[in-house]
Write a protein that holds these residues in place. Structure first.
Motif, PDB file in Angstrom:
ATOM      1  N   LEU A   1       0.827  -1.209   0.000  1.00  0.00           N
ATOM      2  CA  LEU A   1       0.000   0.000   0.000  1.00  0.00           C
ATOM      3  C   LEU A   1       0.859   1.257   0.000  1.00  0.00           C
ATOM      4  CD1 LEU A   1      -2.643   1.583   0.271  1.00  0.00           C
ATOM      5  CD2 LEU A   1      -2.533   1.178   2.741  1.00  0.00           C
ATOM      6  N   ASN A   2       1.831   1.324   0.901  1.00  0.00           N
ATOM      7  CA  ASN A   2       2.681   2.513   0.964  1.00  0.00           C
ATOM      8  C   ASN A   2       3.482   2.702  -0.320  1.00  0.00           C
ATOM      9  OD1 ASN A   2       1.771   3.172   3.500  1.00  0.00           O
ATOM     10  ND2 ASN A   2       3.486   2.227   4.584  1.00  0.00           N
ATOM     11  N   TRP A   3       3.928   1.605  -0.905  1.00  0.00           N
ATOM     12  CA  TRP A   3       4.702   1.717  -2.147  1.00  0.00           C
ATOM     13  C   TRP A   3       3.820   2.209  -3.293  1.00  0.00           C
ATOM     14  CZ3 TRP A   3       4.629  -0.518  -7.016  1.00  0.00           C
ATOM     15  CH2 TRP A   3       5.771  -0.304  -7.798  1.00  0.00           C
ATOM     16  N   LEU A   4       2.620   1.652  -3.397  1.00  0.00           N
ATOM     17  CA  LEU A   4       1.715   2.079  -4.464  1.00  0.00           C
ATOM     18  C   LEU A   4       1.411   3.568  -4.373  1.00  0.00           C
ATOM     19  CD1 LEU A   4      -0.845  -0.893  -4.479  1.00  0.00           C
ATOM     20  CD2 LEU A   4       0.813  -0.346  -6.275  1.00  0.00           C
ATOM     21  N   ARG A   5       1.138   4.050  -3.189  1.00  0.00           N
ATOM     22  CA  ARG A   5       0.797   5.458  -3.029  1.00  0.00           C
ATOM     23  C   ARG A   5       2.008   6.349  -3.327  1.00  0.00           C
ATOM     24  NH1 ARG A   5      -3.953   6.710  -1.206  1.00  0.00           N
ATOM     25  NH2 ARG A   5      -3.230   8.700  -0.337  1.00  0.00           N
ATOM     26  N   ALA A   6       3.201   5.872  -2.950  1.00  0.00           N
ATOM     27  CA  ALA A   6       4.414   6.640  -3.278  1.00  0.00           C
ATOM     28  C   ALA A   6       4.652   6.687  -4.779  1.00  0.00           C
ATOM     29  CB  ALA A   6       5.624   6.023  -2.571  1.00  0.00           C
ATOM     30  N   GLU A   7       4.151   5.664  -5.491  1.00  0.00           N
ATOM     31  CA  GLU A   7       4.275   5.634  -6.946  1.00  0.00           C
ATOM     32  C   GLU A   7       3.186   6.444  -7.644  1.00  0.00           C
ATOM     33  OE1 GLU A   7       6.636   3.763  -9.091  1.00  0.00           O
ATOM     34  OE2 GLU A   7       7.667   4.131  -7.188  1.00  0.00           O
TER      35      GLU A   7
ATOM     36  N   VAL B   1       0.296  -6.707   2.802  1.00  0.00           N
ATOM     37  CA  VAL B   1       1.226  -7.370   1.891  1.00  0.00           C
ATOM     38  C   VAL B   1       2.505  -6.550   1.805  1.00  0.00           C
ATOM     39  CG1 VAL B   1       1.601  -8.136  -0.484  1.00  0.00           C
ATOM     40  CG2 VAL B   1      -0.668  -8.348   0.548  1.00  0.00           C
ATOM     41  N   LEU B   2       3.641  -7.195   1.956  1.00  0.00           N
ATOM     42  CA  LEU B   2       4.922  -6.520   1.803  1.00  0.00           C
ATOM     43  C   LEU B   2       5.318  -6.507   0.329  1.00  0.00           C
ATOM     44  CD1 LEU B   2       6.878  -8.026   4.835  1.00  0.00           C
ATOM     45  CD2 LEU B   2       5.357  -6.037   4.764  1.00  0.00           C
ATOM     46  N   VAL B   3       6.077  -5.488  -0.064  1.00  0.00           N
ATOM     47  CA  VAL B   3       6.475  -5.379  -1.476  1.00  0.00           C
ATOM     48  C   VAL B   3       7.199  -6.640  -1.961  1.00  0.00           C
ATOM     49  CG1 VAL B   3       7.807  -4.059  -3.163  1.00  0.00           C
ATOM     50  CG2 VAL B   3       6.542  -2.857  -1.376  1.00  0.00           C
ATOM     51  N   PRO B   4       8.182  -7.187  -1.224  1.00  0.00           N
ATOM     52  CA  PRO B   4       8.847  -8.404  -1.739  1.00  0.00           C
ATOM     53  C   PRO B   4       7.918  -9.604  -1.845  1.00  0.00           C
ATOM     54  CG  PRO B   4      10.147  -7.373   0.017  1.00  0.00           C
ATOM     55  CD  PRO B   4       8.806  -6.713   0.027  1.00  0.00           C
ATOM     56  N   GLN B   5       6.792  -9.557  -1.128  1.00  0.00           N
ATOM     57  CA  GLN B   5       5.844 -10.664  -1.138  1.00  0.00           C
ATOM     58  C   GLN B   5       5.183 -10.828  -2.504  1.00  0.00           C
ATOM     59  OE1 GLN B   5       3.515 -10.253   2.400  1.00  0.00           O
ATOM     60  NE2 GLN B   5       2.166 -11.953   1.931  1.00  0.00           N
TER      61      GLN B   5
END
Length: 479
Positions: free
Chosen positions: A26-32, A74-78
């Motif tokens: 979630l945090n990665w998607l929003r940062a993207e 869900v973690l990004v590497p997952q």
């Protein structure tokens, strides 16, 4: 081993090598800039962050196994070797909106819009389901919270949703991701590490080398340590890529469920083995949680309010553990948890399977979850009973409870008070007094010790009504 995370995002392969291993999707998607996914609860309760997660089907099959999941858990590497679709990616190449998006608008099923993308993604997952009825429709959105519109127009949108066929390009994308996922992942960022082995032998070797690493199955419980307690794991050993840890086998004597099998996959087999378990398992989180969470993970976290251990104890289940050096050993489910969040699992061991014997003919299995809400709530008291009455007397009894002590408990004094006795209200009244001696509940936000004691005992009344007076309404939802 690979050292970069590679996955498909809205149809395009992405490579990521610059994020902490414990960063949530979630945090990665929003940062993207993909901000359709929202953070509402950060614990998998509200569904505002729902995305589609596609796992390539095994060799010999084309395409993906698509499931709605909570991006906050869900973690990004997952997602390495998998496909992720967000609300922004549902409409391909500037084409018309996805049917779920159109129907949400046309049925006036959205107001403030905060929760809408999550509902859309839950419906998109439902649209991949051929067999559908009102129960499955309700189940698909039980993990999505709406405070504006209410659920009636959302249900209208869900009921009108057409079946979606796989896109033509999915087969080729799945093949690329299958090749990526074939290689184990060793992702590092600073002193932190995410290890995703692809064989059980490698998983055991890594477990032995890095005993301090967090074991990660679905992450629906462990993830809260990251999102709610802000803990930073020194390393993560992810077990979701080990085929030997996933699957179900059945024989005439019972059922063996590999530890990393999601609840969603185990539900049908468990319900067939012991029909009384069906209702409780359907209340372990919502579809998004059951698509990620695993039986072995729920057992391994050793929560006193974990919903799966009381039924496993009542069914005399056994848990298989394995280490690289000592091999396999089997532990009774009742003996697995030794204290609050403590188990018999050694630092070099993994849970590999749960064996559930087939109940003897005539055994009545009941599982009850008492919580403040029907869906998406933690148990105040959980109970599971296995009872066999022969010629009017109790021939077999297993009574197990969760939420009434530091560990799940088997009520042995109550069992002894039952065995050989006539199955009557008078016997139940006597056994209820014995239950209070088997448990040691505490006060907390979900209920007082006195309330828990009363509930644990009164569930035996429910059991009596459901077995001795079949058809008599004994539950609120049956009235």
């Amino acid at each position: 081993m690979r050292d970069a995370i590679r996955f498909a995002l809205n149809g395009a392969i992405r490579a990521v090598d610059d994020v902490p291993p414990h960063m949530t999707l979630l945090n990665w998607l929003r940062a993207e800039g993909l901000t359709a996914a929202k953070e509402g609860c950060a614990e998998g309760d509200c569904g505002a962050c729902t995305v589609l997660l596609g796992t390539p089907l095994p060799d010999g099959a084309e395409g993906f196994d698509w499931r709605a999941v909570n991006a906050c858990l869900v973690l990004v590497p997952q997602v390495d070797g998998r496909a992720v679709v967000t609300a922004e990616g549902l409409a391909k190449g500037g084409s018309a909106p996805h049917a779920a998006q159109t129907l949400m608008a046309e049925t006036h099923a959205t107001q403030c819009g905060y929760c809408t993308p999550g509902f859309v993604m839950a419906l998109a997952a439902l649209g991949r389901t051929p067999a559908r009825d009102d129960e499955s429709v309700m189940d698909s959105i039980a993990g999505n919270l709406c405070r504006c519109t209410g659920y009636r127009p959302i249900l209208e949108a869900a009921r009108a949703l057409p079946l979606e066929a796989p896109a033509p390009e999915e087969a080729a994308l799945a093949e690329k991701l299958r090749e990526i996922a074939a290689a184990p992942l060793d992702y590092r960022a600073g002193s932190h590490r995410f290890l995703a082995p692809t064989t059980l032998d490698d998983a055991l070797r890594l477990r032995q080398q890095f005993p301090e690493a967090w074991l990660w199955a679905g992450g629906t419980d462990q993830g809260l340590r990251v999102t709610k307690q802000f803990q930073v794991p020194p390393g993560i050993l992810y077990l979701g890529r080990v085929p030997d840890l996933r699957g179900i086998t059945e024989d005439k004597d019972g059922l063996t469920i590999a530890a990393n099998t999601p609840y969603a996959d185990a539900l049908e087999a468990l319900a067939a083995l012991a029909p009384g378990l069906d209702g409780m398992i359907r209340r372990i989180g919502a579809a998004q949680v059951r698509n990620l969470g695993t039986l072995g993970g729920n057992i391994g976290t050793a929560s006193p309010i974990g919903d799966t251990l009381p039924p496993l104890i009542a069914l005399d289940a056994e848990i298989t553990l394995v280490s690289a050096e000592r091999g396999r050993r089997t532990v009774a489910a009742r003996d697995f948890v030794t204290g609050y969040r403590k188990t018999v699992l050694d630092p070099d061991e993994l849970i590999v399977a749960i064996r559930i014997p087939r109940p003897a003919p005539g055994t009545h299995i009941a599982a009850y979850k008492i919580a403040k809400r029907v869906d998406q709530d933690i148990s105040t008291v959980a109970a599971a009973f296995a009872l066999k009455v022969q010629d009017g007397r109790v021939d077999h009894a297993r009574l197990a409870y969760g939420g009434v002590a530091a560990t799940p408990v088997r009520a042995e004094k109550a069992e002894k008070a039952l065995l050989g006795q006539p199955w009557t209200p008078e016997t139940v009244a006597a056994v209820k007094r014995a239950v209070a001696e088997d448990i040691s509940p505490m006060d907390d936000a979900r209920g007082t010790a006195a309330y828990r004691t009363a509930v644990a005992a009164n569930l035996l009344d429910r059991l009596w009504h459901e077995t001795a007076e079949p058809g008599t309404p004994a539950r609120l939802e049956a009235l």
